[in-house]
Design an enzyme around this catalytic site. Structure first.
Site, PDB file in Angstrom:
ATOM      1  N   ALA A   1      69.906  -0.968 141.608  1.00 25.74           N
ATOM      2  CA  ALA A   1      69.902  -1.228 140.168  1.00 25.74           C
ATOM      3  C   ALA A   1      69.638   0.091 139.453  1.00 25.74           C
ATOM      4  O   ALA A   1      69.124   1.027 140.065  1.00 25.74           O
ATOM      5  CB  ALA A   1      68.811  -2.237 139.825  1.00 25.74           C
TER       6      ALA A   1
ATOM      7  N   ASP B   1      59.869   8.060 132.609  1.00 26.65           N
ATOM      8  CA  ASP B   1      58.703   8.172 131.718  1.00 26.65           C
ATOM      9  C   ASP B   1      57.453   7.610 132.405  1.00 26.65           C
ATOM     10  O   ASP B   1      56.354   8.171 132.292  1.00 26.65           O
ATOM     11  CB  ASP B   1      58.967   7.409 130.418  1.00 26.65           C
ATOM     12  CG  ASP B   1      60.207   7.927 129.693  1.00 26.65           C
ATOM     13  OD1 ASP B   1      60.520   9.122 129.834  1.00 26.65           O
ATOM     14  OD2 ASP B   1      60.861   7.126 129.002  1.00 26.65           O
TER      15      ASP B   1
HETATM   16  P1  ATP Z   1      63.668  11.908 133.906  1.00 24.60           P
HETATM   17  O1  ATP Z   1      65.070  11.653 133.462  1.00 24.60           O
HETATM   18  O2  ATP Z   1      62.695  11.132 133.099  1.00 24.60           O
HETATM   19  O3  ATP Z   1      63.296  13.325 133.999  1.00 24.60           O
HETATM   20  P2  ATP Z   1      64.443  10.806 136.484  1.00 24.60           P
HETATM   21  O4  ATP Z   1      65.878  10.916 136.174  1.00 24.60           O
HETATM   22  O5  ATP Z   1      64.000  11.320 137.782  1.00 24.60           O
HETATM   23  O6  ATP Z   1      63.483  11.389 135.418  1.00 24.60           O
HETATM   24  P3  ATP Z   1      64.448   8.196 137.418  1.00 24.60           P
HETATM   25  O7  ATP Z   1      65.798   8.472 137.962  1.00 24.60           O
HETATM   26  O8  ATP Z   1      64.193   6.954 136.699  1.00 24.60           O
HETATM   27  O9  ATP Z   1      64.014   9.293 136.418  1.00 24.60           O
HETATM   28  O10 ATP Z   1      63.430   8.348 138.640  1.00 24.60           O
HETATM   29  C1  ATP Z   1      62.027   8.311 138.468  1.00 24.60           C
HETATM   30  C2  ATP Z   1      61.386   7.544 139.609  1.00 24.60           C
HETATM   31  O11 ATP Z   1      61.760   6.177 139.502  1.00 24.60           O
HETATM   32  C3  ATP Z   1      61.824   7.988 141.001  1.00 24.60           C
HETATM   33  O12 ATP Z   1      60.907   8.924 141.520  1.00 24.60           O
HETATM   34  C4  ATP Z   1      61.731   6.701 141.784  1.00 24.60           C
HETATM   35  O13 ATP Z   1      60.383   6.533 142.193  1.00 24.60           O
HETATM   36  C5  ATP Z   1      61.999   5.623 140.766  1.00 24.60           C
HETATM   37  N1  ATP Z   1      63.372   5.087 140.803  1.00 24.60           N
HETATM   38  C6  ATP Z   1      64.301   5.182 139.820  1.00 24.60           C
HETATM   39  N2  ATP Z   1      65.439   4.543 140.161  1.00 24.60           N
HETATM   40  C7  ATP Z   1      65.225   4.006 141.383  1.00 24.60           C
HETATM   41  C8  ATP Z   1      66.008   3.203 142.292  1.00 24.60           C
HETATM   42  N3  ATP Z   1      67.264   2.836 142.006  1.00 24.60           N
HETATM   43  N4  ATP Z   1      65.455   2.833 143.464  1.00 24.60           N
HETATM   44  C9  ATP Z   1      64.199   3.189 143.771  1.00 24.60           C
HETATM   45  N5  ATP Z   1      63.413   3.929 142.972  1.00 24.60           N
HETATM   46  C10 ATP Z   1      63.894   4.347 141.795  1.00 24.60           C
HETATM   47  N1  PLP Z   2      63.582   7.258 125.334  1.00 24.36           N
HETATM   48  C1  PLP Z   2      64.600   6.563 124.789  1.00 24.36           C
HETATM   49  C2  PLP Z   2      64.616   6.261 123.326  1.00 24.36           C
HETATM   50  C3  PLP Z   2      65.642   6.121 125.607  1.00 24.36           C
HETATM   51  O1  PLP Z   2      66.653   5.438 125.044  1.00 24.36           O
HETATM   52  C4  PLP Z   2      65.600   6.400 126.992  1.00 24.36           C
HETATM   53  C5  PLP Z   2      66.666   5.974 127.878  1.00 24.36           C
HETATM   54  O2  PLP Z   2      67.602   5.310 127.485  1.00 24.36           O
HETATM   55  C6  PLP Z   2      64.530   7.111 127.516  1.00 24.36           C
HETATM   56  C7  PLP Z   2      63.538   7.527 126.654  1.00 24.36           C
HETATM   57  C8  PLP Z   2      64.468   7.550 128.964  1.00 24.36           C
HETATM   58  O3  PLP Z   2      64.077   6.723 129.944  1.00 24.36           O
HETATM   59  P1  PLP Z   2      63.893   7.227 131.473  1.00 24.36           P
HETATM   60  O4  PLP Z   2      62.424   7.150 131.737  1.00 24.36           O
HETATM   61  O5  PLP Z   2      64.684   6.239 132.265  1.00 24.36           O
HETATM   62  O6  PLP Z   2      64.390   8.629 131.672  1.00 24.36           O
HETATM   63 MG    MG Z   3      63.385  10.301 131.441  1.00 22.56          MG
END
Ligand code: ATP
Ligand code: PLP
Ligand code: MG
Ligand code: MG
Length: 294
Positions: free
Chosen positions: A212, A219
């Protein structure tokens, strides 16, 4: 009596759902942190919905809040956490905020999530990159970029663990004592890598991918890492508590997303983080996922 740690958190607010301050505040409070949120935007919902309405806090508004806090002598914080910033002027005012708060408390820990983009795409104006790189990152104690943000900040493409380690070293050289890559896609699993100059330790932790796409998880990652690095005092248990919490929250979120919903429920709404239902896990994370020293 000892004062609890006190976080100023400058992030997005959404009326409905959980990103930015909505995903950071409740977990931090559960873990014993006093949280003062400044909402950099107030939107109805995150940007994955069919419509978004709301207001943006501009740099003058932020400056005014800083003056009010200072006039009342309310600007003593143990931590500053910043996330999404939408404009160059707002980000420059954040740089001033860090400097001012560190004058008040020289041991303040600044945790910067340099939110710029994901999966090869920037979703903030290009000019923010050089402000993060040249003005903000040098002031940060802990930075939590994802793989794409690490590549932008260092100008290096990363596609294996050695590249990630090299890029992390380059980021350390710009100032931050602790660098945590929230996720990299160099493997079939998601890999997080954390590194600190304090004891020269670099670790990685592999997270099985759930089928998913979540919003607000990045955040939540930054908020939890702030909390657990304060509570644990070293990066290995801090990263383990952070990732085990996230993994449980996301598994629960995914389970709920498959349950019965009103016909009108949008797919974005179904996959909103189930933070309230995860209260116990946040307070007491499991130990399933374990970090490995590199
Ligand atoms: P940001 O964009 O805020 O800098 P990011 O792109 O790394 O961070 P995410 O991709 O949401 O943000 O990942 C943050 C954490 O969420 C990962 O370290 C993992 O623990 C968890 N995570 C996010 N998506 C998944 C998934 N599909 N399956 C398992 N864990 C996930
Ligand atoms: N803040 C806003 C207003 C957003 O719309 C989003 C993602 O759509 C985020 C923050 C970032 O979320 P994430 O923690 O998945 O990077
Ligand atoms: Mg983010
Ligand atoms: Mg991501």
């Amino acid at each position: 009596v000892k004062q609890p740690p006190h976080v100023l958190s400058v992030q997005s607010h959404v009326v409905s759902g959980y990103v930015g301050n909505k995903s950071a505040t409740f977990p931090l409070q559960l873990l014993g942190f006093e949280v003062d949120p400044i909402n950099s935007v107030q939107l109805t919902n995150h940007t994955g919905y069919k419509c978004v309405k709301g207001q943006v806090l501009d740099s003058n508004d932020l400056g005014e809040l800083m003056v009010g806090l200072r006039e009342n002598d309310l600007d003593h914080y143990s931590h500053l956490l910043t996330g999404y910033a939408g404009s160059a002027s707002f980000l420059k005012t954040i740089a001033k905020l860090v400097t001012d708060l560190k004058k008040k408390n020289p041991s303040l820990i600044y945790v910067c999530d340099p939110v710029m983009g994901d999966n090869g795409k920037m979703y903030v104006p290009n000019e923010l990159l050089e402000i993060y790189r040249d003005d903000i990152i040098p002031l940060a104690d802990i930075v939590t970029p994802n793989q794409f943000e690490l590549e932008l900040l260092t100008g290096r493409k990363v596609n294996n663990i050695t590249n990630v380690q090299e890029a992390i070293k380059e980021l350390h050289a710009k100032g931050p004592q602790t660098v945590v890559i929230s996720s990299t896609e160099i493997d079939k699993n998601l890999t997080t890598v954390a590194s600190t100059l304090k004891d020269g330790v670099m670790i990685k932790l592999e997270i099985p991918r759930l089928p998913a796409a979540f919003t607000g998880s990045g955040d939540l990652f930054a908020a939890l890492f702030l909390a657990h690095s304060h509570l644990q005092g070293s990066i290995k248990p801090a990263l383990e508590k952070t990732v085990n919490t996230l993994y449980e929250v996301l598994k629960k979120t995914h389970e709920y997303s498959k349950g019965p919903h009103e016909d009108s429920a949008q797919s974005a709404k179904k996959i909103e983080l189930r933070l309230i239902e995860s209260k116990k896990v946040i307070e007491n994370p499991g130990t399933e996922l374990v970090a490995e020293i590199l």
